[in-house]
Design an enzyme around this catalytic site. Sequence first.
Site: not given
Length: 504
Positions: A184, A259, A293, A392
């Site tokens: 997905k 992850e 990331c 983040e």
Amino acid sequence: MDQRLDTAEEFAGGAQYIGGRLRPGTSGREHAVVDPADGREILRYELAGAADVDAAVAAARRALPGWSGATPGERSAALHRFAQVLAGRAGDLARTESAQCGKPIRLTTEFDVPGTVDNTAFFAGAARHLEGRSAGEYSGDHTSYVRREPIGVVGSVAPWNYPLQMAAWKVLPAVAAGNTIVLKPAELTPLTSLMFARAATEAGIPDGVVNVVSGAGPEAGEHLVGHPGVAMTSFTGSTAVGRRVAEIATATVKRLHLELGGKAPFVVFDDADLDAAVHGAVAGALINTGQDCTAATRAYVQRPLYDAFVTGVAELMTTVRLGHPLDPATDLGPLVSTAQRDRVAGFVDRARGYATVVTGGHVPQGEWAKGAYYPPTLIVGAPQDSEIVQAEIFGPVLAVLPFDSDDEGLALANDTPYGLAASAWTRDVYRAGRATREIAAGCVWINDHIPIVSEMPHGGHGASGYGKDMSAYSFEEYTQVKHVMYDNTGVARKDWHRTVFGAR
Ligand code: NAD
């Protein structure tokens, strides 16, 4: 000349790829893929609902016996053909990835697409190197060996920042090891994942081995993660969603590969090559408009170099050219969406209350206002425990902080919950060695920041998750180990039966 893919024609069948063909979703809800450079609608499609996920899992289950039963050589040959098909569509893939994500065409042409082709070629080779440990007579009376077997149907959920590469990182180790998969992608960016799956079919990978459901996270995503027909969940995305995914997968006792987010430190010691560190910080912070990331997000600079580093980064940032993603002269494209741009702007606006914005920091107006553009932004004076240093941001924003002793620099580098990637800049081999040992992250670069290779693992520590993408290590994620034990004596009354029958 505009060489953009005709998406209406390419995806005329729909945006779900199930059992080797495109079909429309059945959720009753539509979603638009939008070019973040100008707000143009690229494709409107019907999202996947639960029934589409069920159909994709059923297709993957049907394909499993044949694919897991194929020889490693057969799987390898199919993956080699897959790499060739992808290479043949490199231009379409690069332009489509640039259009749906806003990535500069140089990035998709030189990094996303060749990286994906190289990963495919790597796993074509690796498919023939799956191995268990060697056999032995450990009890004296038996021979033991270990088989490394596929797990079954993998349900995978991926983010929007590198859609093609994320599809590759999820699909390739899984299918190279003999699993089948339902992927997905993020609902914002499904196009290159669909093209990737179609290329697999074109390469002769059997129908149902690679399926794609383009749906919303809470609906199609959760249904896939909790699906009883799925044996393993592999997820790449934010730590917050990763926690939710872990809850659902744990309730159904699935193998889990996570992850998650990152907040990579960039540690510059006072003996570093200043020019190299300045270039590394700007490139490492701005790659993919900071939506990476592993991007450099917090630079810690030892006091003697601090002022010169800040000046150098500010000057270099002002030379970076914003532009249309398809223009080869563009250095920095838009963010993936105006929502993401506004989120980044919000972080910077809040930081003005406690820090100084040296350059950037404003949503550009004029010709850039119709796109999701945000300029390279440098922030100094933020405390270590502030939001801009800890959270983040996923945008072209770099915070720089000074440090005095090596102990302090390394402690600051480790002072967030994340641990995906980090870099240290020094010409002293002992400092470099200490940094590689003491920084808690899945990857530590010395005198560089960002490069990845198919042969080496990518994955985090701490709140950045666990599990490895790329490399032979990912086989450990996508296979399960079976111990096989043969009796070598051939006798009815085994020696160990004394524990049950006594001396009789
Ligand atoms: P996200 O977590 O919002 O979404 C990721 C995926 O999860 C999307 O496909 C989304 O539809 C789906 N999702 C959302 N809610 C869900 C739910 N309740 N159940 C199941 N699926 C759900 O992340 P994003 O904004 O798409 O991507 C950015 C994030 O991804 C950043 O945090 C970044 O660090 C991370 N990322 C990590 C790596 C890595 O290798 N560690 C690589 C790339 C991106």
